[in-house]
Design an enzyme around this catalytic site. Structure first.
Site, PDB file in Angstrom:
ATOM      1  N   CYS A  33      46.075  64.956  69.787  1.00 42.89           N
ATOM      2  CA  CYS A  33      46.355  65.792  68.615  1.00 42.89           C
ATOM      3  C   CYS A  33      47.801  65.532  68.225  1.00 42.89           C
ATOM      4  O   CYS A  33      48.676  65.435  69.096  1.00 42.89           O
ATOM      5  CB  CYS A  33      46.153  67.253  69.011  1.00 42.89           C
ATOM      6  SG  CYS A  33      46.859  68.448  67.879  1.00 42.89           S
ATOM      7  N   THR A  34      48.051  65.402  66.933  1.00 44.89           N
ATOM      8  CA  THR A  34      49.392  64.986  66.497  1.00 44.89           C
ATOM      9  C   THR A  34      50.466  66.076  66.682  1.00 44.89           C
ATOM     10  O   THR A  34      51.642  65.808  66.479  1.00 44.89           O
ATOM     11  CB  THR A  34      49.361  64.511  65.026  1.00 44.89           C
ATOM     12  OG1 THR A  34      48.605  65.441  64.246  1.00 44.89           O
ATOM     13  CG2 THR A  34      48.730  63.138  64.924  1.00 44.89           C
ATOM     14  N   HIS A  35      50.059  67.268  67.075  1.00 45.66           N
ATOM     15  CA  HIS A  35      51.055  68.296  67.416  1.00 45.66           C
ATOM     16  C   HIS A  35      51.628  68.090  68.829  1.00 45.66           C
ATOM     17  O   HIS A  35      52.746  68.510  69.114  1.00 45.66           O
ATOM     18  CB  HIS A  35      50.414  69.691  67.417  1.00 45.66           C
ATOM     19  CG  HIS A  35      50.374  70.362  66.086  1.00 45.66           C
ATOM     20  ND1 HIS A  35      49.574  69.927  65.070  1.00 45.66           N
ATOM     21  CD2 HIS A  35      51.041  71.445  65.614  1.00 45.66           C
ATOM     22  CE1 HIS A  35      49.730  70.722  64.028  1.00 45.66           C
ATOM     23  NE2 HIS A  35      50.624  71.664  64.333  1.00 45.66           N
ATOM     24  N   TYR A  51      42.369  73.010  61.648  1.00 42.89           N
ATOM     25  CA  TYR A  51      41.062  72.375  61.517  1.00 42.89           C
ATOM     26  C   TYR A  51      40.334  72.420  62.878  1.00 42.89           C
ATOM     27  O   TYR A  51      39.120  72.400  62.943  1.00 42.89           O
ATOM     28  CB  TYR A  51      41.203  70.905  61.121  1.00 42.89           C
ATOM     29  CG  TYR A  51      41.563  70.607  59.688  1.00 42.89           C
ATOM     30  CD1 TYR A  51      41.988  71.597  58.807  1.00 42.89           C
ATOM     31  CD2 TYR A  51      41.465  69.298  59.205  1.00 42.89           C
ATOM     32  CE1 TYR A  51      42.307  71.283  57.486  1.00 42.89           C
ATOM     33  CE2 TYR A  51      41.776  68.985  57.892  1.00 42.89           C
ATOM     34  CZ  TYR A  51      42.204  69.979  57.037  1.00 42.89           C
ATOM     35  OH  TYR A  51      42.519  69.655  55.738  1.00 42.89           O
ATOM     36  N   GLY A  52      41.138  72.418  63.948  1.00 39.69           N
ATOM     37  CA  GLY A  52      40.593  72.193  65.291  1.00 39.69           C
ATOM     38  C   GLY A  52      39.617  73.225  65.801  1.00 39.69           C
ATOM     39  O   GLY A  52      38.878  72.980  66.752  1.00 39.69           O
ATOM     40  N   ASP A 103      47.355  65.376  57.212  1.00 44.48           N
ATOM     41  CA  ASP A 103      47.071  66.130  58.438  1.00 44.48           C
ATOM     42  C   ASP A 103      46.680  67.535  58.000  1.00 44.48           C
ATOM     43  O   ASP A 103      46.905  67.921  56.845  1.00 44.48           O
ATOM     44  CB  ASP A 103      48.319  66.169  59.332  1.00 44.48           C
ATOM     45  CG  ASP A 103      48.098  67.017  60.590  1.00 44.48           C
ATOM     46  OD1 ASP A 103      47.042  66.866  61.234  1.00 44.48           O
ATOM     47  OD2 ASP A 103      48.959  67.844  60.922  1.00 44.48           O
ATOM     48  N   SER A 104      46.150  68.297  58.949  1.00 44.77           N
ATOM     49  CA  SER A 104      45.828  69.688  58.642  1.00 44.77           C
ATOM     50  C   SER A 104      47.102  70.500  58.373  1.00 44.77           C
ATOM     51  O   SER A 104      47.019  71.604  57.856  1.00 44.77           O
ATOM     52  CB  SER A 104      45.054  70.290  59.806  1.00 44.77           C
ATOM     53  OG  SER A 104      45.808  70.157  60.993  1.00 44.77           O
ATOM     54  N   CYS A 153      45.647  63.139  61.884  1.00 43.19           N
ATOM     55  CA  CYS A 153      45.139  64.393  62.448  1.00 43.19           C
ATOM     56  C   CYS A 153      44.043  64.017  63.439  1.00 43.19           C
ATOM     57  O   CYS A 153      43.068  63.351  63.055  1.00 43.19           O
ATOM     58  CB  CYS A 153      44.569  65.254  61.319  1.00 43.19           C
ATOM     59  SG  CYS A 153      43.706  66.733  61.875  1.00 43.19           S
ATOM     60  N   GLU A 159      53.718  75.444  67.032  1.00 45.59           N
ATOM     61  CA  GLU A 159      54.104  76.005  65.722  1.00 45.59           C
ATOM     62  C   GLU A 159      55.035  77.200  65.876  1.00 45.59           C
ATOM     63  O   GLU A 159      55.687  77.606  64.927  1.00 45.59           O
ATOM     64  CB  GLU A 159      52.849  76.359  64.928  1.00 45.59           C
ATOM     65  CG  GLU A 159      52.014  75.112  64.689  1.00 45.59           C
ATOM     66  CD  GLU A 159      51.441  74.973  63.302  1.00 45.59           C
ATOM     67  OE1 GLU A 159      51.103  75.997  62.711  1.00 45.59           O
ATOM     68  OE2 GLU A 159      51.317  73.815  62.839  1.00 45.59           O
ATOM     69  N   THR A 175      41.889  65.854  64.835  1.00 48.00           N
ATOM     70  CA  THR A 175      40.643  66.562  64.557  1.00 48.00           C
ATOM     71  C   THR A 175      39.851  65.876  63.437  1.00 48.00           C
ATOM     72  O   THR A 175      38.667  65.574  63.594  1.00 48.00           O
ATOM     73  CB  THR A 175      40.955  68.029  64.167  1.00 48.00           C
ATOM     74  OG1 THR A 175      41.764  68.602  65.191  1.00 48.00           O
ATOM     75  CG2 THR A 175      39.687  68.823  64.002  1.00 48.00           C
TER      76      THR A 175
END
Ligand code: DGL
Length: 269
Positions: free
Chosen positions: A184-186, A42-43, A10-11, A73, A152, A75
């Site tokens: 998005c994985t976040h 990355y997004g 992932d980023s 990821c 984050e 993105t």
């Protein structure tokens, strides 16, 4: 049978939401995770840059002789995977196919919302995948660039998060979707707040969970024949601070980072 590791990247940290599911569903497997914490996000980057980063991330994992690669990821999966798939011999799975497939399966009213980073939404990848399956499905997209910094910085369910969710999701909620892809994985870390806002009638699709199920299908019989030794099971690599990865990563993984973390110079790959 194949005793090699599963490679995941992932980023940064979001891909750990996929790792958590892979650990749960495939407890015998060993995993090599790369989080590109030095080059995140990355997004917000151009397609060319995302392609370049994705190449080096895959080359790094291949240097560890992995048997399959999971692009955890949204993105990189949407902006790069369709272009690079044929360049590598190793099987590669991304979150777009996995989450898109599940969304098509669960929608009843054929109205699906899609949220993701700016690059993910601009790529149109989820929409394309869904409409290849069923051209009658209507999709409603929205880029949510503030969601990643909210996550984050630990704003999972605060007043600020509620305001930003209202700003981004108002139109999608009004569009009467019954399914929402958190592309998005976040974003699964905002699940409670998003779910409350969208209401009980809307199914949320988490890319990390879906890609883990998809991985099992793709691996077929190529699983380990015996559990990996405890100390060999999980290896994490990052391109920036090990300390902050260990600290924040445990929130994404919902347990202490349970393996060795090393730093890598990703520019070399
Ligand atoms: N985890 C990334 C994704 O799924 C988001 C973070 C970024 O912008 O790099 O898209």
């Amino acid at each position: 049978m194949d005793n090699r590791s599963i490679g995941v990247f992932d980023s940064g940290l979001g891909g750990l939401t996929a790792v958590k599911q892979i650990m749960k569903l495939l407890p015998n497997e060993s995993i090599i995770y790369f989080g590109d914490t030095g080059r995140v996000p990355y997004g917000t980057r151009s397609k060319e840059t995302i392609l370049k980063y994705t190449h080096s991330d895959i080359n790094f994992l291949l240097s560890h002789d992995v048997k399959i690669i999971v692009i955890a990821c949204g993105t990189a999966s949407s902006a790069a995977l369709p272009h690079i798939k044929r360049e590598f011999d190793v099987p590669i799975v991304g979150v777009v196919d996995a989450a898109g497939y599940e969304a098509v399966r669960v929608t009843k009213n054929k109205r699906i919302g899609i949220i993701g980073t700016t690059a993910t939404i601009n790529s149109g990848a989820y929409q394309k995948y869904i409409n290849e399956y069923d051209s009658e499905i209507k999709t409603f997209e929205q880029a949510c660039p503030l969601f990643v910094p909210l996550v984050e910085n630990g704003h999972f369910d605060t007043k600020v998060t509620e305001l930003v969710i209202d700003e981004y999701l108002r139109d999608i909620r009004a569009a009467d979707v019954d399914t929402l892809i958190m592309g998005c994985t976040h974003y699964p870390l905002l699940k409670n707040a998003i779910s409350r806002y969208m209401g009980d009638g809307v199914q949320l699709i988490s890319p990390g969970e879906e890609v883990a199920k998809y991985l099992i299908k793709k691996l077929g019989g190529n699983l380990r024949h015996s559990p990996a030794a405890e100390q060999d099971r999980y290896h994490y690599y990052v391109s920036d601070s090990i300390e902050s990865f260990e600290e924040l990563g445990s929130i994404f993984l919902e347990t202490k980072i349970n393996g060795q973390v090393s730093k890598v110079d990703i520019e070399k790959y």
